[in-house]
Design a protein around this motif. Structure first.
Motif, mmCIF file in Angstrom:
data_model
loop_
_atom_site.group_PDB
_atom_site.id
_atom_site.type_symbol
_atom_site.label_atom_id
_atom_site.label_comp_id
_atom_site.label_asym_id
_atom_site.label_seq_id
_atom_site.Cartn_x
_atom_site.Cartn_y
_atom_site.Cartn_z
ATOM 1 N N GLY A 289 0.741 -1.089 0.122
ATOM 2 C CA GLY A 289 -0.009 0.007 -0.182
ATOM 3 C C GLY A 289 0.971 1.244 -0.043
ATOM 4 N N GLU A 290 0.074 2.330 -0.327
ATOM 5 C CA GLU A 290 1.026 3.764 -0.669
ATOM 6 C C GLU A 290 0.392 4.764 0.052
ATOM 7 O OE1 GLU A 290 3.877 4.956 -4.086
ATOM 8 O OE2 GLU A 290 1.908 5.464 -4.604
ATOM 9 N N SER A 291 0.991 5.868 0.449
ATOM 10 C CA SER A 291 0.407 7.059 1.015
ATOM 11 C C SER A 291 1.347 8.263 0.618
ATOM 12 C CB SER A 291 -0.102 6.902 2.341
ATOM 13 O OG SER A 291 -0.597 8.351 2.533
ATOM 14 N N CYS A 292 0.633 9.223 -0.018
ATOM 15 C CA CYS A 292 1.685 10.395 -0.252
ATOM 16 C C CYS A 292 0.878 11.676 0.526
ATOM 17 C CB CYS A 292 1.478 10.733 -1.605
ATOM 18 S SG CYS A 292 2.618 9.297 -2.781
ATOM 19 N N ALA B 110 0.572 14.273 2.950
ATOM 20 C CA ALA B 110 1.479 15.231 3.782
ATOM 21 C C ALA B 110 0.931 15.763 4.980
ATOM 22 C CB ALA B 110 1.957 16.435 2.736
ATOM 23 N N GLU B 111 -0.225 15.867 4.846
ATOM 24 C CA GLU B 111 -0.977 16.453 6.137
ATOM 25 C C GLU B 111 -1.393 15.248 7.182
ATOM 26 O OE1 GLU B 111 -4.747 18.142 5.172
ATOM 27 O OE2 GLU B 111 -3.902 19.680 3.737
ATOM 28 N N GLY B 112 -0.947 15.504 8.614
ATOM 29 C CA GLY B 112 -1.191 14.809 9.835
ATOM 30 C C GLY B 112 0.187 13.971 10.108
ATOM 31 N N GLY B 113 1.298 14.215 9.262
ATOM 32 C CA GLY B 113 2.558 13.706 9.814
ATOM 33 C C GLY B 113 2.784 12.160 9.329
ATOM 34 N N ASP B 114 3.853 11.615 9.932
ATOM 35 C CA ASP B 114 4.357 10.533 9.690
ATOM 36 C C ASP B 114 3.206 9.380 10.110
ATOM 37 O OD1 ASP B 114 6.608 11.502 8.495
ATOM 38 O OD2 ASP B 114 7.738 11.061 10.262
ATOM 39 N N ALA B 115 2.560 9.584 11.183
ATOM 40 C CA ALA B 115 1.598 8.623 11.874
ATOM 41 C C ALA B 115 0.383 8.561 10.883
ATOM 42 C CB ALA B 115 1.601 8.995 13.285
ATOM 43 N N GLN B 116 -0.132 9.517 10.311
ATOM 44 C CA GLN B 116 -1.165 9.498 9.499
ATOM 45 C C GLN B 116 -0.761 8.845 7.977
ATOM 46 O OE1 GLN B 116 -4.300 10.356 10.151
ATOM 47 N NE2 GLN B 116 -5.107 10.561 7.812
ATOM 48 N N ARG B 117 0.436 9.152 7.508
ATOM 49 C CA ARG B 117 0.742 8.656 6.386
ATOM 50 C C ARG B 117 0.870 7.183 6.505
ATOM 51 N NH1 ARG B 117 4.871 12.270 3.527
ATOM 52 N NH2 ARG B 117 5.702 12.165 5.591
ATOM 53 N N LEU B 118 1.348 6.767 7.578
ATOM 54 C CA LEU B 118 1.528 5.147 7.808
ATOM 55 C C LEU B 118 0.210 4.540 7.817
ATOM 56 C CD1 LEU B 118 3.177 2.646 8.568
ATOM 57 C CD2 LEU B 118 3.149 3.310 10.940
ATOM 58 N N GLN B 119 -0.769 5.066 8.804
ATOM 59 C CA GLN B 119 -2.172 4.634 8.693
ATOM 60 C C GLN B 119 -2.643 4.458 7.405
ATOM 61 O OE1 GLN B 119 -3.505 2.892 11.313
ATOM 62 N NE2 GLN B 119 -1.519 3.461 12.405
ATOM 63 N N LEU B 120 -2.594 5.567 6.580
ATOM 64 C CA LEU B 120 -3.260 5.374 5.341
ATOM 65 C C LEU B 120 -2.395 4.328 4.366
ATOM 66 C CD1 LEU B 120 -3.775 9.606 4.650
ATOM 67 C CD2 LEU B 120 -5.462 7.581 5.068
ATOM 68 N N ALA B 121 -1.276 4.343 4.301
ATOM 69 C CA ALA B 121 -0.446 3.278 3.738
ATOM 70 C C ALA B 121 -1.118 2.068 3.959
ATOM 71 C CB ALA B 121 0.909 3.367 3.870
ATOM 72 N N LEU B 122 -1.130 1.618 5.305
ATOM 73 C CA LEU B 122 -1.499 0.290 5.873
ATOM 74 C C LEU B 122 -3.020 0.107 5.353
ATOM 75 C CD1 LEU B 122 -0.320 0.323 9.349
ATOM 76 C CD2 LEU B 122 0.485 -1.222 7.577
ATOM 77 N N THR B 123 -3.980 1.038 5.268
ATOM 78 C CA THR B 123 -5.379 0.995 5.100
ATOM 79 C C THR B 123 -5.249 0.652 3.461
ATOM 80 O OG1 THR B 123 -6.057 2.566 6.481
ATOM 81 C CG2 THR B 123 -7.586 2.224 4.620
ATOM 82 N N ASP B 124 -4.437 1.439 2.766
ATOM 83 C CA ASP B 124 -4.286 1.020 1.214
ATOM 84 C C ASP B 124 -3.916 -0.476 0.864
ATOM 85 O OD1 ASP B 124 -4.441 1.668 -1.521
ATOM 86 O OD2 ASP B 124 -2.120 1.755 -1.502
ATOM 87 N N ALA B 125 -2.783 -1.029 1.720
ATOM 88 C CA ALA B 125 -2.300 -2.378 1.727
ATOM 89 C C ALA B 125 -3.442 -3.227 2.037
ATOM 90 C CB ALA B 125 -1.045 -2.555 2.748
ATOM 91 N N ARG B 126 -4.265 -3.270 3.095
ATOM 92 C CA ARG B 126 -5.206 -4.061 3.537
ATOM 93 C C ARG B 126 -6.368 -4.064 2.515
ATOM 94 N NH1 ARG B 126 -4.040 -2.014 8.956
ATOM 95 N NH2 ARG B 126 -5.466 -0.095 8.537
ATOM 96 N N ARG B 127 -6.747 -3.047 1.775
ATOM 97 C CA ARG B 127 -7.703 -2.896 0.721
ATOM 98 C C ARG B 127 -7.229 -3.723 -0.604
ATOM 99 N NH1 ARG B 127 -8.516 2.046 0.740
ATOM 100 N NH2 ARG B 127 -6.728 2.341 -1.014
ATOM 101 N N ASN B 128 -5.834 -3.674 -0.665
ATOM 102 C CA ASN B 128 -5.266 -4.531 -2.032
ATOM 103 C C ASN B 128 -5.165 -5.879 -1.627
ATOM 104 O OD1 ASN B 128 -4.944 -2.089 -3.447
ATOM 105 N ND2 ASN B 128 -2.747 -1.799 -2.545
ATOM 106 N N ARG C 283 9.136 1.907 3.141
ATOM 107 C CA ARG C 283 9.979 2.619 2.362
ATOM 108 C C ARG C 283 9.478 4.301 1.766
ATOM 109 N NH1 ARG C 283 9.732 0.037 -1.989
ATOM 110 N NH2 ARG C 283 8.953 1.532 -3.379
ATOM 111 N N LEU C 284 10.138 5.115 2.164
ATOM 112 C CA LEU C 284 9.681 6.658 2.187
ATOM 113 C C LEU C 284 10.509 7.015 0.924
ATOM 114 C CD1 LEU C 284 8.131 8.677 3.027
ATOM 115 C CD2 LEU C 284 9.783 9.536 4.532
ATOM 116 N N GLN C 285 9.909 7.597 0.012
ATOM 117 C CA GLN C 285 10.757 8.077 -1.041
ATOM 118 C C GLN C 285 9.948 8.965 -1.923
ATOM 119 O OE1 GLN C 285 11.672 5.284 -4.053
ATOM 120 N NE2 GLN C 285 13.029 6.402 -5.272
ATOM 121 N N ASP C 286 10.394 10.287 -2.312
ATOM 122 C CA ASP C 286 9.878 11.368 -2.785
ATOM 123 C C ASP C 286 8.604 11.814 -2.013
ATOM 124 O OD1 ASP C 286 11.689 11.353 -4.577
ATOM 125 O OD2 ASP C 286 10.566 9.903 -6.028
ATOM 126 N N GLY C 287 8.494 11.822 -0.682
ATOM 127 C CA GLY C 287 7.477 12.017 0.093
ATOM 128 C C GLY C 287 6.299 11.231 0.070
#
Length: 290
Positions: free
Chosen positions: A32-35, A37-55, A97-101
């Motif tokens: 999963g992936e999240s780009c 920017a708002e909410g910081g690293d914790a928010q970005r991680l949660q969104l990426a995990l949600t995307d991974a679970r959906r996939n 992996r964090l790359q290009d935001g």
């Protein structure tokens, strides 16, 4: 003969549907992936995990939809349909992996349908159909055993599987009956009846005190199961006491599958869908009487 210090009681399974428990699920590695920017690293991680679970859920739905329904088994059709609203649990975060935001995470997830096949409906017809999801059955010749009796366990599945048979005593001691030091094979053929113990085993299963209720569990998967910490004792394996039943369950689900990243907006070329490992956990109360 099994020493009482190692094996406390009798085994009983699948003779009564009321005490038989079965959980079918599938395990898949997904990205999963999240780009955001708002909410910081914790928010970005949660969104990426949600995307991974959906996939993970979408990959499994694609896999399940491919199963043949030519025999029109109502129970199996219900199971396949229930995957459309399956629950997804993250078993492990394999990489970040964090790359290009943008944060990309890969997880191992377990996808569980809303309902499972009731063991009373696991017929010989289902066990003879390898086109449906992994279906296993475990049973004994009697509903319960008294002190001094010997026990035979039978297991069968509709397709080849990797298996582990574990007995849990009242005091929490766990013994692995299969594989064992004399019967090391952990891969079983589909549509073949297996017996425990058989001629390859160096033990018998005899009912000894204390009386009461204990548990027997069969873990099965279409992919190799995770490893446990154990020691050979009396022709079986004694699972190290630092591992609880929950630890055994989680380690067993540490299956070895090949992760393939799902297509993303940045990936133009089509990719192979993630490989799905079908998993079954069948257990029952072990009833010991005088």
């Amino acid at each position: 003969m099994i020493k009482k210090a190692i094996f406390c009681g009798a085994l009983w399974l699948m003779c009564s549907a009321q005490s038989a428990l079965a959980a079918y699920s599938s395990i898949v590695e997904a990205t999963g992936e999240s780009c955001e920017a708002e909410g910081g690293d914790a928010q970005r991680l949660q969104l990426a995990l949600t995307d991974a679970r959906r996939n993970a859920a979408e990959a499994l739905q694609t896999s399940v939809d491919s199963y043949s329904k030519m025999n029109n088994y109502v129970v199996v059709e219900d199971l396949i349909e229930s995957y459309s609203n399956a629950s997804v649990e993250t078993l492990d975060v394999l990489s970040r992996r964090l790359q290009d935001g943008c944060l990309t995470v890969t997880i191992r997830a377990e996808v569980t349908p809303q309902k499972n096949i009731d063991q009373q409906f696991v017929s010989e017809e289902l066990l003879a159909d390898p086109t449906i999801p992994l279906t296993v059955k475990l049973w004994l010749s009697k509903a319960q055993y008294t002190l001094g009796e010997q026990v035979s366990i039978y297991l069968k599945a509709n397709k080849p599987f990797f298996g582990r048979l574990v007995y849990t005593m009242n005091d929490g001691t766990q013994v692995q009956l299969l594989p064992n030091p004399y019967r090391s094979e952990n891969h079983f053929q589909g549509q073949v009846l297996y017996t425990v113990p058989d001629a390859k085993d160096s033990f018998l299963l005899e009912v000894t005190p204390p009386v009461g209720v204990e548990q027997l569990t069969l873990y099965a998967s279409t992919h190799p199961l995770g490893e446990l910490q154990k020691s050979p004792v009396s022709g079986m394996y004694l699972i190290n006491n630092s591992q609880t039943s929950s630890d055994v369950r989680n380690r067993t689900r540490g299956i070895k599958i090949k992760a393939v990243n799902p297509p993303t907006a940045k990936t133009a070329a089509p990719q192979t869908p993630p490989e799905v490992a079908e998993f079954a956990e069948v257990s029952a109360d072990v009833v010991i009487t005088r």
